[in-house]
Design a protein around this motif. Structure first.
Motif, PDB file in Angstrom:
ATOM      1  N   SER A 149       6.502  -2.712 -11.876  1.00  0.00           N
ATOM      2  CA  SER A 149       5.078  -3.028 -11.792  1.00  0.00           C
ATOM      3  C   SER A 149       4.194  -1.778 -11.924  1.00  0.00           C
ATOM      4  N   ILE A 150       4.492  -0.762 -11.141  1.00  0.00           N
ATOM      5  CA  ILE A 150       3.663   0.447 -11.206  1.00  0.00           C
ATOM      6  C   ILE A 150       3.861   1.168 -12.544  1.00  0.00           C
ATOM      7  N   ALA A 151       5.041   1.053 -13.116  1.00  0.00           N
ATOM      8  CA  ALA A 151       5.271   1.631 -14.446  1.00  0.00           C
ATOM      9  C   ALA A 151       4.311   0.999 -15.459  1.00  0.00           C
ATOM     10  N   GLN A 152       4.162  -0.310 -15.374  1.00  0.00           N
ATOM     11  CA  GLN A 152       3.211  -1.003 -16.253  1.00  0.00           C
ATOM     12  C   GLN A 152       1.787  -0.509 -16.011  1.00  0.00           C
ATOM     13  N   ASP A 153       1.432  -0.384 -14.715  1.00  0.00           N
ATOM     14  CA  ASP A 153       0.094   0.110 -14.367  1.00  0.00           C
ATOM     15  C   ASP A 153      -0.156   1.476 -15.002  1.00  0.00           C
ATOM     16  N   LEU A 154       0.847   2.344 -14.920  1.00  0.00           N
ATOM     17  CA  LEU A 154       0.686   3.700 -15.448  1.00  0.00           C
ATOM     18  C   LEU A 154       0.477   3.678 -16.962  1.00  0.00           C
ATOM     19  N   LYS A 171      10.702   4.353 -14.813  1.00  0.00           N
ATOM     20  CA  LYS A 171      11.329   3.658 -13.686  1.00  0.00           C
ATOM     21  C   LYS A 171      12.450   4.461 -13.032  1.00  0.00           C
ATOM     22  N   GLU A 172      12.808   5.576 -13.683  1.00  0.00           N
ATOM     23  CA  GLU A 172      13.799   6.461 -13.063  1.00  0.00           C
ATOM     24  C   GLU A 172      13.173   7.232 -11.894  1.00  0.00           C
ATOM     25  N   LEU A 173      11.846   7.330 -11.909  1.00  0.00           N
ATOM     26  CA  LEU A 173      11.169   8.127 -10.887  1.00  0.00           C
ATOM     27  C   LEU A 173      11.178   7.388  -9.555  1.00  0.00           C
ATOM     28  N   GLU A 180       7.034  17.946 -14.177  1.00  0.00           N
ATOM     29  CA  GLU A 180       6.793  17.919 -15.620  1.00  0.00           C
ATOM     30  C   GLU A 180       5.666  16.929 -15.894  1.00  0.00           C
ATOM     31  N   GLU A 181       5.220  16.874 -17.140  1.00  0.00           N
ATOM     32  CA  GLU A 181       4.129  15.964 -17.468  1.00  0.00           C
ATOM     33  C   GLU A 181       4.603  14.524 -17.395  1.00  0.00           C
ATOM     34  N   LEU A 182       3.820  13.697 -16.683  1.00  0.00           N
ATOM     35  CA  LEU A 182       4.168  12.276 -16.575  1.00  0.00           C
ATOM     36  C   LEU A 182       4.263  11.642 -17.963  1.00  0.00           C
ATOM     37  N   GLU A 183       3.383  12.075 -18.857  1.00  0.00           N
ATOM     38  CA  GLU A 183       3.378  11.470 -20.193  1.00  0.00           C
ATOM     39  C   GLU A 183       4.664  11.787 -20.960  1.00  0.00           C
ATOM     40  N   ALA A 184       5.279  12.915 -20.638  1.00  0.00           N
ATOM     41  CA  ALA A 184       6.565  13.213 -21.262  1.00  0.00           C
ATOM     42  C   ALA A 184       7.620  12.220 -20.770  1.00  0.00           C
ATOM     43  N   VAL A 185       7.545  11.877 -19.482  1.00  0.00           N
ATOM     44  CA  VAL A 185       8.467  10.881 -18.924  1.00  0.00           C
ATOM     45  C   VAL A 185       8.227   9.526 -19.586  1.00  0.00           C
ATOM     46  N   MET A 186       6.955   9.196 -19.784  1.00  0.00           N
ATOM     47  CA  MET A 186       6.599   7.934 -20.452  1.00  0.00           C
ATOM     48  C   MET A 186       7.189   7.895 -21.858  1.00  0.00           C
ATOM     49  N   ASP A 187       7.030   9.013 -22.577  1.00  0.00           N
ATOM     50  CA  ASP A 187       7.513   9.065 -23.953  1.00  0.00           C
ATOM     51  C   ASP A 187       9.017   8.834 -24.020  1.00  0.00           C
ATOM     52  N   ARG A 188       9.724   9.293 -22.989  1.00  0.00           N
ATOM     53  CA  ARG A 188      11.170   9.077 -22.957  1.00  0.00           C
ATOM     54  C   ARG A 188      11.532   7.671 -22.479  1.00  0.00           C
ATOM     55  N   GLY A 189      10.517   6.932 -21.967  1.00  0.00           N
ATOM     56  CA  GLY A 189      10.782   5.604 -21.430  1.00  0.00           C
ATOM     57  C   GLY A 189      11.500   5.641 -20.092  1.00  0.00           C
ATOM     58  N   ASP A 190      11.295   6.731 -19.340  1.00  0.00           N
ATOM     59  CA  ASP A 190      12.042   6.931 -18.102  1.00  0.00           C
ATOM     60  C   ASP A 190      11.226   6.714 -16.827  1.00  0.00           C
ATOM     61  N   ILE A 215       0.842  -1.200   0.000  1.00  0.00           N
ATOM     62  CA  ILE A 215       0.000   0.000   0.000  1.00  0.00           C
ATOM     63  C   ILE A 215       0.878   1.250   0.000  1.00  0.00           C
ATOM     64  N   ARG A 216       1.894   1.205   0.835  1.00  0.00           N
ATOM     65  CA  ARG A 216       2.783   2.366   0.914  1.00  0.00           C
ATOM     66  C   ARG A 216       3.451   2.627  -0.433  1.00  0.00           C
ATOM     67  N   ALA A 217       3.769   1.555  -1.127  1.00  0.00           N
ATOM     68  CA  ALA A 217       4.405   1.724  -2.440  1.00  0.00           C
ATOM     69  C   ALA A 217       3.494   2.542  -3.361  1.00  0.00           C
ATOM     70  N   PHE A 218       2.194   2.236  -3.326  1.00  0.00           N
ATOM     71  CA  PHE A 218       1.264   3.003  -4.167  1.00  0.00           C
ATOM     72  C   PHE A 218       1.098   4.436  -3.655  1.00  0.00           C
ATOM     73  N   GLU A 219       1.148   4.588  -2.339  1.00  0.00           N
ATOM     74  CA  GLU A 219       1.063   5.953  -1.794  1.00  0.00           C
ATOM     75  C   GLU A 219       2.279   6.775  -2.236  1.00  0.00           C
ATOM     76  N   ASN A 220       3.435   6.168  -2.156  1.00  0.00           N
ATOM     77  CA  ASN A 220       4.650   6.872  -2.560  1.00  0.00           C
ATOM     78  C   ASN A 220       4.605   7.253  -4.034  1.00  0.00           C
ATOM     79  N   ALA A 221       4.147   6.305  -4.842  1.00  0.00           N
ATOM     80  CA  ALA A 221       4.059   6.580  -6.275  1.00  0.00           C
ATOM     81  C   ALA A 221       3.068   7.712  -6.528  1.00  0.00           C
TER      82      ALA A 221
END
Length: 573
Positions: free
Chosen positions: A62-67, A54-56, A42-52, A27-33
């Motif tokens: 797992s949560i990267a996949q969810d996003l 998991k750098e966050l 910056e826009e999360l989608e910009a981070v997605m476009d860069r494929g980054d 649960i905490r992992a999702f809270e942290n995310a």
DNA sequence: GCCGTTTTCGGCCCGACTGTTTTCAGTCG
């Protein structure tokens, strides 16, 4: 989808997991995310476009996949399956203080209660007390809570909360038993809305302090009262927690009650690895009962091998790692502010004259102010026609010549009208020292129209800054919608600053957007938007938001001497 | 589910108060 949309889904997952009894670390992992996404500059989608992704911080495979799923479908597998098993109405029930996930789950499974209305009925009909661990008193509290939530939100805008906190602090500071006193919690961190007010007092004789506190006229009811902690609800609905400690642990207690929870978890985890333990009573070596640090916050961080971390940065967003690497930003200090870029007088909707505002600002130690009354489009504020503005500027110059010890600059808060034209003669705007361009009408334009409107206003070359750039009202309306990145880019290109408006109810830009604008190279200017001499103090809220944004003095035009301030947006001067 | 100054598995902060309990679970911050 914007970052808030992603954060909302992640938060719902965390909350539904709580109720379903998932592993608390998951649960905490999702809270942290959630927090990472919420405060991303910056826009999360910009981070997605860069494929980054998991750098966050706090986002793994797992949560990267969810996003990525959320981007495609607005939801993800885990979110969907939780919603199939549980009811989204349960999320509202989490807002009821005293009712946590365990009890909500119990009430849901035993009574089929899945929203606030059903909960209210169950409490009224005495069915809650039939459940194990719940009694009549809990029913009573639940009903009071539901009523409070119905009366309007559970969070208070920072300015309002801080005014309340300062008044209570001053009353308790006057008691002979009080040694040191401080406002802690999220007010001290400068969060823009406040869940409750935290006060910390050091004293050898705390009982009379708690007693006095409970009896203050502002207090409506006492919620909790022990030897070291009292919680009350004020008539205005705000909850206030008072904690008393011995003076030798004031520093560690102040640190503890300042939070945030996330900052503590990280700091304590780190301490544990070093064979140390941190609590509100100090920093301890394992198996020892005498603290190695407790008097001041500086000592506490030092004992953990860290430089001091300012309260505004204690959000568990990587500040501890930055501190360990000695890479914390050097934040703007209140005493570095030389002037205020936005205020009103009796000429429009202010309560005090040019001279009164100037004298009050001089008392605050400022070297300059800009008088920025409204233009005529703002009828309710008695906005100025060109004729009146011309005369007003003459009066401002006259006052500038008369009042010693402070420069009074001519300015205006000119409306950027529906079509992007400015609500004032251009030759008069060119004559003014400083021009704030603001939007006060047609908030609901389509985003691309709004972007074009702002751009057109800026391209006149007459604006020094954009006033309250998003237009949001804290706890009220959302800001107008437009392409923020495009506007920041234009600000950089055209030499227009972005305002950080500190007036109660606005705090606009907020810390996240201010950080973003700064990163993109834009200039920022702080404005109190004062409508009275007392309102000048609201600049301190802008300072605090700037600090939360991690901004150094160099990023803020108000720290410049007056001539440099003027030249910053008008190189031709 | 995340993460690494005991690093790819095993751990993940800490204490106060309440209500319903016969010693503590739940909640909060």
């Amino acid at each position: 989808m914007n970052n808030r949309d992603y954060a909302r889904v992640l938060q719902e997952i965390a909350q539904l997991m709580e109720i379903s009894g998932e592993n608390r670390f998951k649960i905490r992992a999702f809270e942290n995310a959630t927090r990472t996404v919420e405060t991303l500059p910056e826009e999360l989608e910009a981070v997605m476009d860069r494929g980054d992704l998991k750098e966050l911080k706090g986002i793994g495979a797992s949560i990267a996949q969810d996003l990525l799923q959320i981007r495609q479908h607005g939801t993800c597998d885990i979110h969907r399956s939780l919603l199939e098993r549980l009811d989204p109405g349960l999320l509202d029930m989490l807002r009821v203080q005293g009712l946590g996930p365990k009890r909500i789950k119990l009430v849901y499974h035993e009574l089929g209660v899945s929203n606030l209305d059903a909960l209210k009925e169950a409490a009224e009909s005495g069915r809650l007390r039939e459940l194990k661990g719940l009694g009549a008193k809990t029913e009573e509290k639940v009903l009071a809570e539901i009523e409070r939530l119905a009366r309007g939100g559970d969070r208070t805008p920072l300015p309002q909360a801080r005014h309340v906190a300062e008044s209570l602090r001053d009353q308790l500071a006057a008691l002979p038993q009080t040694e040191r006193i401080a406002i802690a919690g999220s007010i001290r961190r400068g969060r823009e809305t406040i869940g409750d007010v935290d006060l910390l007092v050091s004293s050898m004789d705390p009982a009379p302090i708690h007693q006095t506190f409970c009896g203050l006229t502002e207090v409506k009811e006492v919620l909790v009262s022990g030897d070291t902690k009292t919680s009350v609800r004020l008539h205005n609905g705000i909850q206030v927690d008072l904690r008393t400690v011995k003076d030798e642990v004031f520093g560690s207690a102040l640190h503890y009650f300042t939070g945030s929870k996330e900052h503590h978890i990280e700091l304590r985890t780190r301490a544990k690895r070093q064979g140390l333990r941190v609590s509100e009573y100090g920093v301890f070596r394992d198996d020892e009962d005498t603290p190695i640090a407790s008097h001041t916050e500086e000592e506490l961080y030092q004992a953990l091998g860290l430089p001091y971390i300012p309260p505004e940065l204690r959000e568990g967003r990587g500040e501890i790692e930055s501190a360990a690497r000695h890479e914390l930003p050097v934040l703007l200090q209140p005493d570095q502010i030389r002037g205020d870029g936005h205020m009103h007088t009796t000429e429009t909707d202010g309560r005090h004259s040019i001279e009164e505002m100037a004298l009050a600002a001089r008392d605050l130690g400022y070297e300059f102010i800009v008088i920025t009354d409204h233009s005529q489009a703002v009828r309710v504020a008695n906005g100025m026609t060109p004729e009146r503005f011309r005369e007003h500027m003459a009066r401002i110059r006259e006052a500038d010549g008369r009042v010693e010890g402070i420069r009074i600059l001519t300015g205006i808060e000119v409306d950027i009208l529906k079509d992007g034209t400015l609500d004032m003669d251009h030759d008069l705007l060119a004559e003014a020292d400083w021009v704030v361009g603001s939007i006060h009408s047609h908030f609901n334009q389509a985003p691309d129209q709004m972007t074009e409107r702002l751009l057109r206003g800026m391209r006149t070359g007459l604006l020094s800054c954009l006033g309250h750039p998003t237009g949001r009202i804290l706890g009220g309306r959302d800001g107008y919608r437009y392409d923020f990145d495009a506007i920041v880019e234009a600000c950089v290109e055209l030499g227009v600053a972005l305002e950080l408006n500190g007036s109660s109810g606005r705090l606009d830009l907020n810390a996240e957007l201010a950080e973003k604008a700064h990163r993109q190279g834009a200039m920022l200017v702080l404005g109190s938007d004062a409508h009275s001499t007392a309102g000048l103090h609201d600049l301190s809220f802008a300072v605090q938001q700037a600090r939360r944004a991690g901004l150094p003095a160099e990023a803020i035009l108000n720290t410049l001497p007056v001539d440099a301030f003027l030249k910053a947006t008008r190189p031709d001067l």
